[in-house]
Design a protein around this motif. Structure first.
Motif, PDB file in Angstrom:
ATOM      1  N   MET B   1       0.838  -1.200   0.000  1.00 19.54           N
ATOM      2  CA  MET B   1       0.000   0.000   0.000  1.00 19.54           C
ATOM      3  C   MET B   1       0.871   1.248   0.000  1.00 19.54           C
ATOM      4  O   MET B   1       1.914   1.309   0.616  1.00 19.54           O
ATOM      5  CB  MET B   1      -0.878  -0.004   1.261  1.00 19.54           C
ATOM      6  CG  MET B   1      -1.896   1.088   1.240  1.00 19.54           C
ATOM      7  SD  MET B   1      -3.133   0.814   2.504  1.00 19.54           S
ATOM      8  CE  MET B   1      -4.232   2.150   2.155  1.00 19.54           C
ATOM      9  N   VAL B   5      -2.264   8.044   0.683  1.00 20.35           N
ATOM     10  CA  VAL B   5      -3.465   7.753  -0.095  1.00 20.35           C
ATOM     11  C   VAL B   5      -4.461   8.883   0.130  1.00 20.35           C
ATOM     12  O   VAL B   5      -4.821   9.175   1.267  1.00 20.35           O
ATOM     13  CB  VAL B   5      -4.114   6.421   0.350  1.00 20.35           C
ATOM     14  CG1 VAL B   5      -5.364   6.137  -0.482  1.00 20.35           C
ATOM     15  CG2 VAL B   5      -3.130   5.282   0.257  1.00 20.35           C
ATOM     16  N   GLY B   7      -7.959   9.217  -0.320  1.00 20.79           N
ATOM     17  CA  GLY B   7      -9.033   8.276  -0.579  1.00 20.79           C
ATOM     18  C   GLY B   7     -10.208   8.908  -1.293  1.00 20.79           C
ATOM     19  O   GLY B   7     -10.353  10.130  -1.338  1.00 20.79           O
ATOM     20  N   ALA B   8     -11.060   8.057  -1.848  1.00 24.34           N
ATOM     21  CA  ALA B   8     -12.307   8.537  -2.437  1.00 24.34           C
ATOM     22  C   ALA B   8     -13.098   9.248  -1.352  1.00 24.34           C
ATOM     23  O   ALA B   8     -13.182   8.779  -0.221  1.00 24.34           O
ATOM     24  CB  ALA B   8     -13.098   7.370  -3.008  1.00 24.34           C
ATOM     25  N   GLY B   9     -13.663  10.382  -1.674  1.00 27.14           N
ATOM     26  CA  GLY B   9     -14.424  11.122  -0.667  1.00 27.14           C
ATOM     27  C   GLY B   9     -13.614  12.205   0.012  1.00 27.14           C
ATOM     28  O   GLY B   9     -14.149  12.955   0.820  1.00 27.14           O
ATOM     29  N   ILE B  10     -12.323  12.269  -0.287  1.00 27.21           N
ATOM     30  CA  ILE B  10     -11.491  13.325   0.308  1.00 27.21           C
ATOM     31  C   ILE B  10     -11.077  14.316  -0.778  1.00 27.21           C
ATOM     32  O   ILE B  10     -10.760  13.921  -1.905  1.00 27.21           O
ATOM     33  CB  ILE B  10     -10.232  12.728   0.968  1.00 27.21           C
ATOM     34  CG1 ILE B  10     -10.598  12.036   2.284  1.00 27.21           C
ATOM     35  CG2 ILE B  10      -9.177  13.793   1.209  1.00 27.21           C
ATOM     36  CD1 ILE B  10     -10.798  12.969   3.470  1.00 27.21           C
ATOM     37  N   THR B  11     -11.110  15.564  -0.424  1.00 26.45           N
ATOM     38  CA  THR B  11     -10.662  16.619  -1.327  1.00 26.45           C
ATOM     39  C   THR B  11      -9.515  17.379  -0.690  1.00 26.45           C
ATOM     40  O   THR B  11      -9.620  17.799   0.464  1.00 26.45           O
ATOM     41  CB  THR B  11     -11.807  17.607  -1.626  1.00 26.45           C
ATOM     42  OG1 THR B  11     -12.881  16.894  -2.235  1.00 26.45           O
ATOM     43  CG2 THR B  11     -11.345  18.721  -2.558  1.00 26.45           C
TER      44      THR B  11
ATOM     45  N   GLY C   5      -9.299   4.247   2.826  1.00 29.31           N
ATOM     46  CA  GLY C   5      -9.105   5.411   3.691  1.00 29.31           C
ATOM     47  C   GLY C   5      -8.034   6.328   3.131  1.00 29.31           C
ATOM     48  O   GLY C   5      -7.363   6.004   2.146  1.00 29.31           O
ATOM     49  N   GLY C  20     -13.766  16.344   3.212  1.00 29.56           N
ATOM     50  CA  GLY C  20     -14.374  15.110   2.741  1.00 29.56           C
ATOM     51  C   GLY C  20     -15.275  14.516   3.802  1.00 29.56           C
ATOM     52  O   GLY C  20     -15.465  15.087   4.867  1.00 29.56           O
ATOM     53  N   GLU C  21     -15.823  13.352   3.486  1.00 27.92           N
ATOM     54  CA  GLU C  21     -16.786  12.724   4.395  1.00 27.92           C
ATOM     55  C   GLU C  21     -16.259  11.417   4.963  1.00 27.92           C
ATOM     56  O   GLU C  21     -17.004  10.656   5.552  1.00 27.92           O
ATOM     57  CB  GLU C  21     -18.117  12.485   3.663  1.00 27.92           C
ATOM     58  CG  GLU C  21     -18.840  13.778   3.304  1.00 27.92           C
ATOM     59  CD  GLU C  21     -19.088  14.671   4.521  1.00 27.92           C
ATOM     60  OE1 GLU C  21     -19.468  14.143   5.581  1.00 27.92           O
ATOM     61  OE2 GLU C  21     -18.880  15.888   4.414  1.00 27.92           O
ATOM     62  N   VAL C  22     -14.994  11.133   4.750  1.00 30.65           N
ATOM     63  CA  VAL C  22     -14.460   9.844   5.186  1.00 30.65           C
ATOM     64  C   VAL C  22     -13.337  10.045   6.200  1.00 30.65           C
ATOM     65  O   VAL C  22     -13.077  11.152   6.652  1.00 30.65           O
ATOM     66  CB  VAL C  22     -13.967   9.030   3.968  1.00 30.65           C
ATOM     67  CG1 VAL C  22     -15.148   8.629   3.108  1.00 30.65           C
ATOM     68  CG2 VAL C  22     -12.971   9.822   3.166  1.00 30.65           C
ATOM     69  N   ASP C  23     -12.687   8.951   6.550  1.00 35.31           N
ATOM     70  CA  ASP C  23     -11.652   8.993   7.577  1.00 35.31           C
ATOM     71  C   ASP C  23     -10.332   9.517   7.009  1.00 35.31           C
ATOM     72  O   ASP C  23     -10.068   9.420   5.814  1.00 35.31           O
ATOM     73  CB  ASP C  23     -11.428   7.597   8.158  1.00 35.31           C
ATOM     74  CG  ASP C  23     -12.676   7.067   8.842  1.00 35.31           C
ATOM     75  OD1 ASP C  23     -13.611   7.858   9.042  1.00 35.31           O
ATOM     76  OD2 ASP C  23     -12.707   5.869   9.159  1.00 35.31           O
ATOM     77  N   LEU C  24      -9.523  10.014   7.898  1.00 32.59           N
ATOM     78  CA  LEU C  24      -8.239  10.596   7.490  1.00 32.59           C
ATOM     79  C   LEU C  24      -7.196  10.250   8.539  1.00 32.59           C
ATOM     80  O   LEU C  24      -7.446  10.356   9.738  1.00 32.59           O
ATOM     81  CB  LEU C  24      -8.391  12.112   7.368  1.00 32.59           C
ATOM     82  CG  LEU C  24      -7.136  12.953   7.118  1.00 32.59           C
ATOM     83  CD1 LEU C  24      -6.603  12.683   5.725  1.00 32.59           C
ATOM     84  CD2 LEU C  24      -7.459  14.430   7.280  1.00 32.59           C
ATOM     85  N   VAL C  36     -13.403  16.984   8.008  1.00 36.09           N
ATOM     86  CA  VAL C  36     -13.964  15.780   7.398  1.00 36.09           C
ATOM     87  C   VAL C  36     -15.139  15.273   8.230  1.00 36.09           C
ATOM     88  O   VAL C  36     -15.251  15.577   9.420  1.00 36.09           O
ATOM     89  CB  VAL C  36     -12.903  14.655   7.254  1.00 36.09           C
ATOM     90  CG1 VAL C  36     -11.758  15.108   6.374  1.00 36.09           C
ATOM     91  CG2 VAL C  36     -12.387  14.212   8.608  1.00 36.09           C
TER      92      VAL C  36
END
Lengths: 139, 104, 207
Positions: B1, B5, B7-11, C5, C20-24, C36
């Protein structure tokens, strides 16, 4: 109404205890440890460890002790030379200063924490000057 | 990995730099610079100039690309910008608009 | 960490906004802003020079900026935080260092929501009638306790935010009115319980 007693231990250290039925208004100061199980309205300044038991409360302007452990309620600013610990059931409003401050999950607290430490240089290193309006901890 | 990363959903709006590799599955706007491989996954949106040792694109990229080694524009990717690398591959099904500079 | 993630790796530096709407998870350096909907973890080597908002925040690294957790914040051993810390639940482990204002409870969550609506407003100075009028679990729980906390007519109490103010007023009403109605009247006669306290008590009476 008050049921408080001062006991003397064999080693000479003194421990004061304010029982759960006791209610004290006024300043408390002394050399030894203090266990509060009742209600105190007033300042506390002791050399030893202060413990505010579950169900007990201390309401004052200033609380000074070596270490402070709170499981009950405290209203007032705390200045400890040692550790300040808020247990899960603690309800505390005031500023806390000590060599280390820990708060268990479940404790309710609002106030400032003022630990002395430096941030890494990437984040500007020491930022003591930015502690909004509070003097640095006495050493 | 990958070490980094997005990830999808992060800007991320701004500048990202890393000494390692990076995978983008979300959105990056600004600048993106890595010393190792850059991967822009399917579904990702990158509006940034990109620098890396190599670049693999399966998502959407708008910006200029500079890679030391190679650039792979995979099927389904959509790239608008100039690409500079010693080796460039554009797969069948990739959409590309821009200049390619394979410095010889 | 989940495969989908987001990780800001150890050698990675981000300058700008991360949303965003996810974990970081931050193992590297972020300067700017983090906001987030998921959880945010600042790892041991993580460096964050940003205000951080998330559902649950876990900090083991260094943060210079305000932390707002919609649900909870945990500052673990090694954490160094300069900034305000607000969440319904806040846990600070031994070995975590903090300089800033800390607020727990639903009041903190309320001001957190207010902050989200208007990021520029400082939660403390955002007096809103609506949250104060709505009874909150915090207020109810506090007022159910003995009246001693109600004696909190200290100046500091009035500077607290909506939740705190609500708790206070509820308290004052619920308490034995006469004592506290006048705010800071001299205390009633004292029962000296500790010998050392006597002198001080006498002084208080004279005032």
């Amino acid at each position: 109404m008050a049921q408080a007693r001062t006991t003397t231990r064999g080693d000479g250290a003194r421990e004061a205890r304010i029982g759960s039925g006791a209610r004290i208004r006024g300043k408390i100061h002394g050399e030894g440890d203090l266990l509060v199980e009742g209600q105190v309205e007033g300042d506390v300044a002791i050399r030893g460890e202060l413990t505010i038991a579950e169900g007990a409360s201390v309401v004052g302007e200033a609380v000074e002790a070596q270490g402070v452990t709170i499981a009950g309620a405290l209203e007032g600013d705390v200045a400890a030379t040692g550790q300040v610990r808020l247990a899960a059931g603690a309800r505390v409003r005031g500023n806390l200063r000590g060599s280390a401050v820990s708060i268990e999950d479940g404790a309710r607290f609002s106030g400032r924490l003022d630990c002395e430490f430096d941030l890494p240089p990437e984040l500007g290193g020491s930022s003591r000057g930015e502690t909004r309006g509070r003097p640095a901890a006495r050493r | 990995m990958a070490s980094t990363v997005i990830g999808a959903g992060i800007t991320v709006e701004g500048e990202i730099t890393t000494d390692e590799d990076i995978v983008v599955a979300g959105t990056v706007r600004g600048k993106l610079s890595a010393k190792e491989a850059v991967t822009i996954e399917h579904g990702a949106t990158v509006e940034a100039d990109v620098v890396g040792s190599s670049l693999t694109v399966a998502g959407a990229l708008t910006g200029n690309v500079t890679a030391n080694e190679r650039v792979d524009l995979q099927s389904g990717s959509r790239v608008v910008g100039n690409v500079k690398a010693s080796r460039v591959t554009i797969a069948d099904g990739a959409l590309f608009k821009g200049n390619v500079d394979m410095d010889v | 960490m989940a495969a989908n993630g987001t990780i800001i790796g150890r050698t990675t530096r981000v300058r700008g906004r991360v949303t965003g709407e996810v974990d970081l998870e931050v193992q590297g350096f972020v300067e700017g802003e983090i906001s987030v909907g998921g959880d945010v973890t600042v790892d041991t080597h993580g460096l964050v020079g940003a205000n951080v908002r998330g559902r649950r925040l876990v900090v083991r690294g260094a943060v210079k900026g305000d932390l707002v957790g919609e649900e909870a914040i945990a500052l673990e051993e090694g954490a160094r935080v300069v900034g305000d810390v607000r969440a319904p639940r806040v846990a600070i482990a031994p070995g975590a260092l903090v300089r800033g204002y800390v607020e727990t409870g639903d009041g903190a969550a309320g001001s957190a929501r207010a902050t989200r609506a208007a990021p520029a407003a400082r939660p403390v100075v955002a007096p809103k009638a609506a949250p104060a009028a709505a009874p909150k679990p915090v207020a109810a729980a506090v007022s159910a306790k003995p009246a001693t906390m109600a004696a909190a007519a200290r100046p500091a109490a009035s500077s607290l935010n909506d939740g705190g103010a609500a708790a206070n007023s509820t308290n004052a009403n619920a308490s034995h009115g006469a004592n506290h109605a006048g705010g800071r009247r001299p205390p009633p006669p004292v029962v000296p319980a500790l010998k050392k306290a006597k002198g001080q008590i006498a002084k208080k009476k004279e005032r």
